[in-house]
Design a protein around this motif. Structure first.
Motif, short mmCIF file in Angstrom:
data_model
loop_
_atom_site.label_atom_id
_atom_site.label_comp_id
_atom_site.label_asym_id
_atom_site.label_seq_id
_atom_site.Cartn_x
_atom_site.Cartn_y
_atom_site.Cartn_z
N LEU A 108 0.83 -1.21 0.00
CA LEU A 108 0.00 0.00 0.00
C LEU A 108 0.86 1.25 0.00
O LEU A 108 0.60 2.21 -0.74
N ASP A 109 1.90 1.28 0.84
CA ASP A 109 2.78 2.44 0.89
C ASP A 109 3.47 2.67 -0.44
O ASP A 109 3.61 3.81 -0.91
N SER A 110 3.92 1.58 -1.08
CA SER A 110 4.59 1.70 -2.37
C SER A 110 3.65 2.25 -3.42
O SER A 110 4.01 3.14 -4.20
N ARG A 111 2.43 1.76 -3.45
CA ARG A 111 1.48 2.23 -4.46
C ARG A 111 1.08 3.68 -4.23
O ARG A 111 0.95 4.47 -5.18
N ARG A 112 0.90 4.04 -2.99
CA ARG A 112 0.56 5.44 -2.70
C ARG A 112 1.67 6.38 -3.13
O ARG A 112 1.44 7.47 -3.67
N SER A 113 2.93 5.97 -2.90
CA SER A 113 4.05 6.83 -3.28
C SER A 113 4.16 6.99 -4.78
O SER A 113 4.66 7.99 -5.28
N GLN A 114 3.66 5.97 -5.52
CA GLN A 114 3.68 6.02 -6.98
C GLN A 114 2.40 6.64 -7.57
O GLN A 114 2.30 6.81 -8.79
N GLY A 115 1.42 6.89 -6.72
CA GLY A 115 0.16 7.44 -7.20
C GLY A 115 -0.69 6.42 -7.94
O GLY A 115 -1.48 6.79 -8.82
N LEU A 116 -0.55 5.14 -7.58
CA LEU A 116 -1.29 4.08 -8.26
C LEU A 116 -2.57 3.74 -7.49
O LEU A 116 -2.55 3.67 -6.25
N PRO A 117 -3.68 3.50 -8.18
CA PRO A 117 -4.96 3.27 -7.51
C PRO A 117 -5.06 1.89 -6.87
O PRO A 117 -4.46 0.92 -7.34
N LEU A 118 -5.85 1.82 -5.81
CA LEU A 118 -6.11 0.56 -5.14
C LEU A 118 -7.43 0.66 -4.39
O LEU A 118 -7.93 1.75 -4.11
N ALA A 119 -7.98 -0.50 -4.08
CA ALA A 119 -9.21 -0.57 -3.29
C ALA A 119 -9.13 -1.77 -2.36
O ALA A 119 -8.59 -2.82 -2.73
N VAL A 120 -9.65 -1.59 -1.16
CA VAL A 120 -9.64 -2.65 -0.15
C VAL A 120 -11.08 -2.81 0.35
O VAL A 120 -11.80 -1.82 0.51
N ALA A 121 -11.50 -4.05 0.60
CA ALA A 121 -12.86 -4.30 1.06
C ALA A 121 -12.86 -5.14 2.32
O ALA A 121 -12.05 -6.05 2.48
N ALA A 122 -13.80 -4.84 3.20
CA ALA A 122 -13.97 -5.59 4.45
C ALA A 122 -15.42 -5.44 4.90
O ALA A 122 -16.18 -4.66 4.34
N ARG A 123 -15.77 -6.17 5.93
CA ARG A 123 -17.15 -6.11 6.41
C ARG A 123 -17.42 -4.91 7.29
O ARG A 123 -18.55 -4.47 7.42
N CYS A 124 -16.39 -4.38 7.93
CA CYS A 124 -16.61 -3.31 8.91
C CYS A 124 -15.74 -2.10 8.61
O CYS A 124 -14.86 -2.14 7.76
N GLU A 125 -16.00 -1.03 9.33
CA GLU A 125 -15.18 0.17 9.20
C GLU A 125 -13.76 -0.10 9.71
O GLU A 125 -13.54 -1.03 10.49
N THR A 126 -12.84 0.73 9.28
CA THR A 126 -11.43 0.46 9.60
C THR A 126 -11.17 0.37 11.11
O THR A 126 -10.40 -0.48 11.55
N GLN A 127 -11.82 1.23 11.89
CA GLN A 127 -11.55 1.23 13.33
C GLN A 127 -12.04 -0.03 14.02
O GLN A 127 -11.65 -0.33 15.15
N ASN A 128 -12.90 -0.79 13.33
CA ASN A 128 -13.43 -2.02 13.94
C ASN A 128 -12.77 -3.29 13.40
O ASN A 128 -13.19 -4.40 13.75
N LEU A 129 -11.76 -3.15 12.55
CA LEU A 129 -11.07 -4.33 12.03
C LEU A 129 -10.35 -5.05 13.17
O LEU A 129 -9.65 -4.43 13.97
N PRO A 130 -10.51 -6.36 13.26
CA PRO A 130 -9.92 -7.09 14.39
C PRO A 130 -8.44 -7.40 14.20
O PRO A 130 -8.02 -7.83 13.14
N GLU A 131 -7.67 -7.13 15.22
CA GLU A 131 -6.29 -7.62 15.30
C GLU A 131 -5.44 -7.30 14.07
O GLU A 131 -4.65 -8.11 13.63
N LEU A 132 -5.64 -6.11 13.51
CA LEU A 132 -4.76 -5.69 12.41
C LEU A 132 -3.70 -4.75 12.96
O LEU A 132 -3.92 -4.06 13.96
N LEU A 133 -2.58 -4.74 12.30
CA LEU A 133 -1.52 -3.83 12.74
C LEU A 133 -2.03 -2.40 12.74
O LEU A 133 -2.73 -1.97 11.83
N ARG A 134 -1.66 -1.66 13.77
CA ARG A 134 -2.12 -0.28 13.89
C ARG A 134 -1.72 0.55 12.69
O ARG A 134 -2.50 1.37 12.19
N ASP A 135 -0.51 0.34 12.17
CA ASP A 135 -0.05 1.12 11.02
C ASP A 135 -0.91 0.85 9.79
O ASP A 135 -1.22 1.77 9.02
#
Length: 221
Positions: A108-135
């Motif tokens: 994700l960091d590499s793509r953002r630095s290059q200005g390349l598009p991406l999309a991520v999908a999950a069931r819940c909002e980001t703050q409710n994602l379980p046990e994911l790295l804070r970064d």
């Protein structure tokens, strides 16, 4: 009727934007088709997240659709930093897997630095994602977020009737009601049910789909 259908189940059509039932999700659909930044889609199962990600990947040469459970170490995402578009589905699959989450974070960091598009999908909002790295959660909060809403019963009924008509099926109101009562209420699953009914009706030389015929083909539910 025999449980064996006369034909192998017809291949499911590849998901396309033209097949997406919009409902209240017009803004998310537009952004996924045309946005060049980072998008975060969330919503319950059956609301269309996977359909939209696969449709975008299908529409663009060099794009990559990837379920998160396929991410492990850096080798599993080799080349993902530079594909034309990247879609990562079912982000919850990274829960409790810090190495996989770190691998995705680097991409994700590499793509953002290059200005390349991406999309991520999950069931819940980001703050409710379980046990994911804070970064990783922090990076995802910087994406444009869209909540996908499932279709209501009226919209699903209209869609079912329209899809049946497009297939040349004459489906009764009671058959539609049975499908909505006993089958999962998402267009992808209901499309599969219509496909089975289409094949079975052809084999039985039926011109009309009734509730008893639906029960016979799909089961009692």
């Amino acid at each position: 009727m025999s449980g064996q259908l006369p034909l192998a189940m017809a291949a499911r059509r590849p998901p396309g934007f033209e097949h997406f039932v919009i409902g209240d999700n017009a803004a998310a659909l537009h952004s996924l088709r045309y946005d060049t930044g980072c998008l975060y889609l969330h919503g319950p199962p059956g609301c269309g997240k996977t359909h939209l990600l696969r449709a975008r990947a299908r529409s663009e040469p060099g794009a990559l659709y990837l379920p998160a459970d396929m991410i492990s170490d850096s080798d599993s995402l080799a080349g993902a930093e530079s594909v034309s578009w990247l879609g990562v589905d079912d982000l919850e699959a990274l829960s409790g897997r810090p190495e996989a989450a770190t691998t995705l974070l680097r991409v994700l960091d590499s793509r953002r630095s290059q200005g390349l598009p991406l999309a991520v999908a999950a069931r819940c909002e980001t703050q409710n994602l379980p046990e994911l790295l804070r970064d990783l959660q922090t990076r995802l909060t910087q994406c444009s977020a869209f909540r996908l809403r499932p279709l209501d019963e009226t919209s699903l009924r209209s869609w079912l009737e329209a899809r049946a008509q497009q297939r040349g099926l004459h489906i009764s109101d009671t058959a539609v009601a049975w499908l909505l009562r006993h089958e999962r209420r998402d267009p992808g699953h209901l499309e599969s049910a219509l496909e089975r009914l289409d094949i079975a009706a052809l084999a039985a030389k039926r011109g009309r789909i009734t509730a008893p015929f639906v029960r016979m083909v799909l089961g009692e539910g």
